[in-house]
Design a protein around this motif. Structure first.
Motif, PDB file in Angstrom:
ATOM      1  N   GLN A 178       0.841  -1.194   0.000  1.00 38.59           N
ATOM      2  CA  GLN A 178       0.000   0.000   0.000  1.00 38.59           C
ATOM      3  C   GLN A 178       0.878   1.246   0.000  1.00 38.59           C
ATOM      4  O   GLN A 178       1.735   1.409   0.864  1.00 38.59           O
ATOM      5  CB  GLN A 178      -0.920   0.026   1.222  1.00 38.59           C
ATOM      6  CG  GLN A 178      -1.763   1.290   1.340  1.00 38.59           C
ATOM      7  CD  GLN A 178      -2.717   1.449   0.157  1.00 38.59           C
ATOM      8  OE1 GLN A 178      -3.583   0.607  -0.059  1.00 38.59           O
ATOM      9  NE2 GLN A 178      -2.579   2.534  -0.610  1.00 38.59           N
ATOM     10  N   LYS A 179       0.644   2.130  -0.963  1.00 36.82           N
ATOM     11  CA  LYS A 179       1.367   3.402  -1.020  1.00 36.82           C
ATOM     12  C   LYS A 179       0.686   4.420  -0.132  1.00 36.82           C
ATOM     13  O   LYS A 179      -0.549   4.494  -0.082  1.00 36.82           O
ATOM     14  CB  LYS A 179       1.431   3.917  -2.465  1.00 36.82           C
ATOM     15  CG  LYS A 179       2.255   3.038  -3.382  1.00 36.82           C
ATOM     16  CD  LYS A 179       2.175   3.533  -4.821  1.00 36.82           C
ATOM     17  CE  LYS A 179       2.997   2.630  -5.726  1.00 36.82           C
ATOM     18  NZ  LYS A 179       2.521   1.218  -5.691  1.00 36.82           N
ATOM     19  N   VAL A 180       1.499   5.233   0.552  1.00 34.76           N
ATOM     20  CA  VAL A 180       0.960   6.298   1.389  1.00 34.76           C
ATOM     21  C   VAL A 180       1.736   7.583   1.139  1.00 34.76           C
ATOM     22  O   VAL A 180       2.909   7.560   0.771  1.00 34.76           O
ATOM     23  CB  VAL A 180       1.013   5.946   2.896  1.00 34.76           C
ATOM     24  CG1 VAL A 180       0.297   4.634   3.179  1.00 34.76           C
ATOM     25  CG2 VAL A 180       2.432   5.882   3.406  1.00 34.76           C
ATOM     26  N   VAL A 193      -0.309  18.210  -3.935  1.00 35.19           N
ATOM     27  CA  VAL A 193       1.024  17.683  -3.683  1.00 35.19           C
ATOM     28  C   VAL A 193       0.987  16.156  -3.590  1.00 35.19           C
ATOM     29  O   VAL A 193       1.847  15.461  -4.139  1.00 35.19           O
ATOM     30  CB  VAL A 193       1.616  18.295  -2.401  1.00 35.19           C
ATOM     31  CG1 VAL A 193       2.958  17.667  -2.072  1.00 35.19           C
ATOM     32  CG2 VAL A 193       1.765  19.801  -2.551  1.00 35.19           C
ATOM     33  N   ALA A 194      -0.023  15.631  -2.898  1.00 34.95           N
ATOM     34  CA  ALA A 194      -0.139  14.180  -2.750  1.00 34.95           C
ATOM     35  C   ALA A 194      -0.328  13.511  -4.109  1.00 34.95           C
ATOM     36  O   ALA A 194       0.300  12.483  -4.407  1.00 34.95           O
ATOM     37  CB  ALA A 194      -1.311  13.847  -1.831  1.00 34.95           C
ATOM     38  N   ALA A 215      -5.107   4.458  -5.299  1.00 33.94           N
ATOM     39  CA  ALA A 215      -3.836   3.744  -5.169  1.00 33.94           C
ATOM     40  C   ALA A 215      -2.946   4.284  -4.060  1.00 33.94           C
ATOM     41  O   ALA A 215      -2.071   3.567  -3.563  1.00 33.94           O
ATOM     42  CB  ALA A 215      -3.069   3.797  -6.492  1.00 33.94           C
ATOM     43  N   VAL A 216      -3.153   5.541  -3.684  1.00 32.72           N
ATOM     44  CA  VAL A 216      -2.317   6.190  -2.670  1.00 32.72           C
ATOM     45  C   VAL A 216      -3.200   6.673  -1.528  1.00 32.72           C
ATOM     46  O   VAL A 216      -4.127   7.461  -1.747  1.00 32.72           O
ATOM     47  CB  VAL A 216      -1.541   7.382  -3.256  1.00 32.72           C
ATOM     48  CG1 VAL A 216      -0.659   8.018  -2.176  1.00 32.72           C
ATOM     49  CG2 VAL A 216      -0.705   6.954  -4.455  1.00 32.72           C
ATOM     50  N   VAL A 217      -2.918   6.209  -0.327  1.00 30.19           N
ATOM     51  CA  VAL A 217      -3.628   6.716   0.848  1.00 30.19           C
ATOM     52  C   VAL A 217      -2.913   7.970   1.320  1.00 30.19           C
ATOM     53  O   VAL A 217      -1.721   7.929   1.642  1.00 30.19           O
ATOM     54  CB  VAL A 217      -3.653   5.666   1.972  1.00 30.19           C
ATOM     55  CG1 VAL A 217      -4.295   6.252   3.219  1.00 30.19           C
ATOM     56  CG2 VAL A 217      -4.389   4.420   1.530  1.00 30.19           C
ATOM     57  N   TRP A 218      -3.613   9.089   1.333  1.00 27.69           N
ATOM     58  CA  TRP A 218      -3.000  10.336   1.787  1.00 27.69           C
ATOM     59  C   TRP A 218      -3.987  11.082   2.668  1.00 27.69           C
ATOM     60  O   TRP A 218      -5.177  10.797   2.684  1.00 27.69           O
ATOM     61  CB  TRP A 218      -2.566  11.204   0.599  1.00 27.69           C
ATOM     62  CG  TRP A 218      -3.688  11.593  -0.345  1.00 27.69           C
ATOM     63  CD1 TRP A 218      -4.112  10.910  -1.443  1.00 27.69           C
ATOM     64  CD2 TRP A 218      -4.530  12.745  -0.248  1.00 27.69           C
ATOM     65  NE1 TRP A 218      -5.166  11.564  -2.045  1.00 27.69           N
ATOM     66  CE2 TRP A 218      -5.431  12.696  -1.342  1.00 27.69           C
ATOM     67  CE3 TRP A 218      -4.591  13.820   0.641  1.00 27.69           C
ATOM     68  CZ2 TRP A 218      -6.405  13.681  -1.556  1.00 27.69           C
ATOM     69  CZ3 TRP A 218      -5.562  14.798   0.442  1.00 27.69           C
ATOM     70  CH2 TRP A 218      -6.447  14.725  -0.649  1.00 27.69           C
ATOM     71  N   GLY A 219      -3.464  12.042   3.439  1.00 24.64           N
ATOM     72  CA  GLY A 219      -4.322  12.822   4.328  1.00 24.64           C
ATOM     73  C   GLY A 219      -3.746  12.875   5.727  1.00 24.64           C
ATOM     74  O   GLY A 219      -2.539  12.727   5.929  1.00 24.64           O
TER      75      GLY A 219
END
Length: 288
Positions: A179-181, A189-190, A233-237
């Motif tokens: 998992q990408k973060v 930016v994310a 695909a990317v968990v951000w926050g």
């Protein structure tokens, strides 16, 4: 194996052996239970050897050694070396890679699952099943993971895939999705960091066919990918959102999650030590 680990392409590791050792010891100190080496590491397994030598409890795995670019006999000998020196601490992850890789070496990318099975039952026959894993996305490859190895290493797949993979594998085999973060709350930016990391996968049908099965459309996977694709695909926050995104795989049946940390700079030559330290805190590893 602990519930969380780290993932990094082999290319981000500096050539300086001391720097490799220092980074590995820091990962172990932070409380991560495993470290997965991506980027198709070579079959001498030298990087895995360096990480294992620098640590005492860290589990190390390759995710994955590409069967099209490695010599099976040499890989088996490298595994035997690590198994003797660091018993119980190394997983040999292998996979059938992608058509462009095979074709660049003048090989015909036909029947990749057959080739993978032949690799496991031929050159790698002496590697104990409990010490090897395979990259697996589709149902047949997941079944092979359960039959011939310790388990599966899915990449770039959502928690819904993890749930289906667990159903196919059953209760016994290991399931370790990646998992990408991105540790930040600025959407622009994310997503920029996500696109930088993900663009190389969009031309690869091994991934795109699977992603369409889990709710994305072809326009989502065109060009550099839609925001919807990047956000899937990317968990951000904030910290709660990042942890929830990782835990979603565990809730879906994963035994462990290999977390790949993306950064704003995205330099392949710099280790994201600050981000790894923050990740350890938000996952509660500092309290373990």
């Amino acid at each position: 194996m602990q519930r969380y680990g780290l993932w990094a392409p082999a290319g981000i590791w500096p050539a300086d052996p001391d720097a490799v050792a220092d980074a590995a010891r820091e990962i172990e100190r932070l409380g991560f239970g495993a470290f997965w080496i991506g980027g198709s590491p070579p079959d001498d397994l030298a990087l895995a050897d360096a990480i294992l030598a620098a640590t005492s409890t860290l589990t190390v795995g390759t995710s994955i050694v590409d069967i099209w670019t490695s010599d099976g006999d040499r890989l088996a000998a490298s595994h035997a070396r690590l198994r003797q020196a660091y018993p119980g601490r190394f997983y040999l992850g292998v996979g059938s890679g992608h058509a462009p890789t095979a074709e660049s070496r003048g090989q015909s990318y036909t029947r990749p699952l057959t080739r993978l099975r032949e690799f496991l039952t031929g050159p790698l026959a002496e590697v104990p099943a409990k010490e090897r894993m395979i990259a697996a996305l589709g149902p047949k490859t997941l079944q092979t993971a359960g039959e011939l190895t310790a388990g599966a290493l899915p990449y770039l797949m959502p928690p819904a895939h993890t749930a289906e993979a667990r159903r196919i594998l059953g209760d016994g085999p290991l399931l370790v999705p990646e998992q990408k973060v991105f540790l930040g709350t600025d959407a622009a930016v994310a997503r920029q960091a996500g696109r930088r990391a993900l663009r190389i996968y969009l031309p690869l049908p091994n991934y795109t066919r699977q992603l369409i099965r889990y709710g994305l459309d072809e326009p989502d996977l065109a060009g550099e990918g839609s925001d919807r694709f990047i956000d899937s695909a990317v968990v951000w926050g904030d910290d709660d959102r990042v942890r929830a995104g990782i835990d979603a795989h565990l809730d879906a049946g994963a035994d462990h999650v290999a977390v790949q940390v993306l950064t704003e700079a995205g330099s392949p030559r710099e280790l994201p030590l600050a981000e790894w330290r923050r990740l350890a805190v938000l996952l509660g590893l500092d309290q373990a």
